[in-house]
Structure formats: structure tokens, C-alpha cells
Design a protein around this motif. Structure first.
Motif, PDB file in Angstrom:
ATOM      1  N   LEU A   8       0.816  -1.213   0.000  1.00 35.50           N
ATOM      2  CA  LEU A   8       0.000   0.000   0.000  1.00 35.50           C
ATOM      3  C   LEU A   8       0.852   1.266   0.000  1.00 35.50           C
ATOM      4  N   ALA A   9       2.112   1.170   0.432  1.00 28.08           N
ATOM      5  CA  ALA A   9       2.985   2.338   0.454  1.00 28.08           C
ATOM      6  C   ALA A   9       3.564   2.645  -0.922  1.00 28.08           C
ATOM      7  N   GLU A  10       3.504   1.677  -1.856  1.00 33.21           N
ATOM      8  CA  GLU A  10       4.053   1.905  -3.191  1.00 33.21           C
ATOM      9  C   GLU A  10       3.144   2.819  -3.987  1.00 33.21           C
ATOM     10  N   GLU A  11       3.746   3.479  -4.965  1.00 31.07           N
ATOM     11  CA  GLU A  11       2.955   4.332  -5.850  1.00 31.07           C
ATOM     12  C   GLU A  11       2.190   3.485  -6.842  1.00 31.07           C
ATOM     13  N   LEU A  12       1.125   4.048  -7.387  1.00 32.86           N
ATOM     14  CA  LEU A  12       0.370   3.345  -8.410  1.00 32.86           C
ATOM     15  C   LEU A  12       1.200   3.272  -9.692  1.00 32.86           C
ATOM     16  N   PRO A  13       1.142   2.169 -10.407  1.00 27.89           N
ATOM     17  CA  PRO A  13       1.929   2.063 -11.636  1.00 27.89           C
ATOM     18  C   PRO A  13       1.412   3.017 -12.713  1.00 27.89           C
ATOM     19  N   THR A  14       2.336   3.645 -13.420  1.00 32.63           N
ATOM     20  CA  THR A  14       1.967   4.566 -14.494  1.00 32.63           C
ATOM     21  C   THR A  14       2.218   3.974 -15.863  1.00 32.63           C
ATOM     22  N   GLY A  15       2.931   2.852 -15.920  1.00 31.19           N
ATOM     23  CA  GLY A  15       3.224   2.250 -17.203  1.00 31.19           C
ATOM     24  C   GLY A  15       4.414   2.861 -17.896  1.00 31.19           C
ATOM     25  N   THR A  16       5.148   3.744 -17.211  1.00 29.37           N
ATOM     26  CA  THR A  16       6.297   4.399 -17.830  1.00 29.37           C
ATOM     27  C   THR A  16       7.607   3.770 -17.406  1.00 29.37           C
ATOM     28  N   PHE A  17       7.583   2.821 -16.473  1.00 29.36           N
ATOM     29  CA  PHE A  17       8.768   2.126 -16.009  1.00 29.36           C
ATOM     30  C   PHE A  17       9.859   3.086 -15.531  1.00 29.36           C
ATOM     31  N   GLY A  18       9.474   4.086 -14.742  1.00 24.93           N
ATOM     32  CA  GLY A  18      10.423   5.002 -14.134  1.00 24.93           C
ATOM     33  C   GLY A  18      10.874   6.149 -15.013  1.00 24.93           C
TER      34      GLY A  18
END
Length: 60
Positions: A8-18
Motif C-alpha cells: 500500500l505504500a508503493e505508488e500506483l503504476p503509471t506504465g512508464t517504467f520510471g
């Protein structure tokens, strides 16, 4: 910290791979009435339909 807390502490994935935010695509150019009429005429001919007629005084 439990596994659930770490998840739950991780950010939501954006699909940009950083690599940050995705670049925005330019908005598509709207078709002109002439382009729309030509496109419809090609489709109607391919389907064997009669071409459209302009009716004077009809609401658009």
C-alpha cells in the motif's frame, strides 16, 4: 512493516517504467465537411449504397 503495508505504500503504476510521465499526443485535426463528404462517398460506393442528397431547408 507487513507485506500489505509495503504494497500500500508503493505508488500506483503509471506504465512508464520510471521514465516519468507519458508525452501527450497531439489532438487529431477535425475533418472538414469536404473530407467527410468524400469519405462517405467512398464508403457508400464500396457498399453499393446511393449517394446522399442535399435537401434544401433541412436542418443540419
Amino acid at each position: 512493516m507487513t507485506a500489505r503495508d509495503r504494497l500500500l505504500a508503493e505508488e500506483l503504476p503509471t506504465g512508464t517504467f520510471g521514465r516519468g510521465k507519458r508525452p501527450k499526443r497531439p489532438a487529431p485535426r477535425p475533418w472538414t465537411p469536404e473530407e467527410q463528404a468524400a469519405h462517405y462517398a467512398e464508403l457508400a460506393a464500396a457498399l453499393g449504397e446511393p449517394p446522399l442528397r442535399v435537401v434544401p431547408g433541412a436542418a443540419a
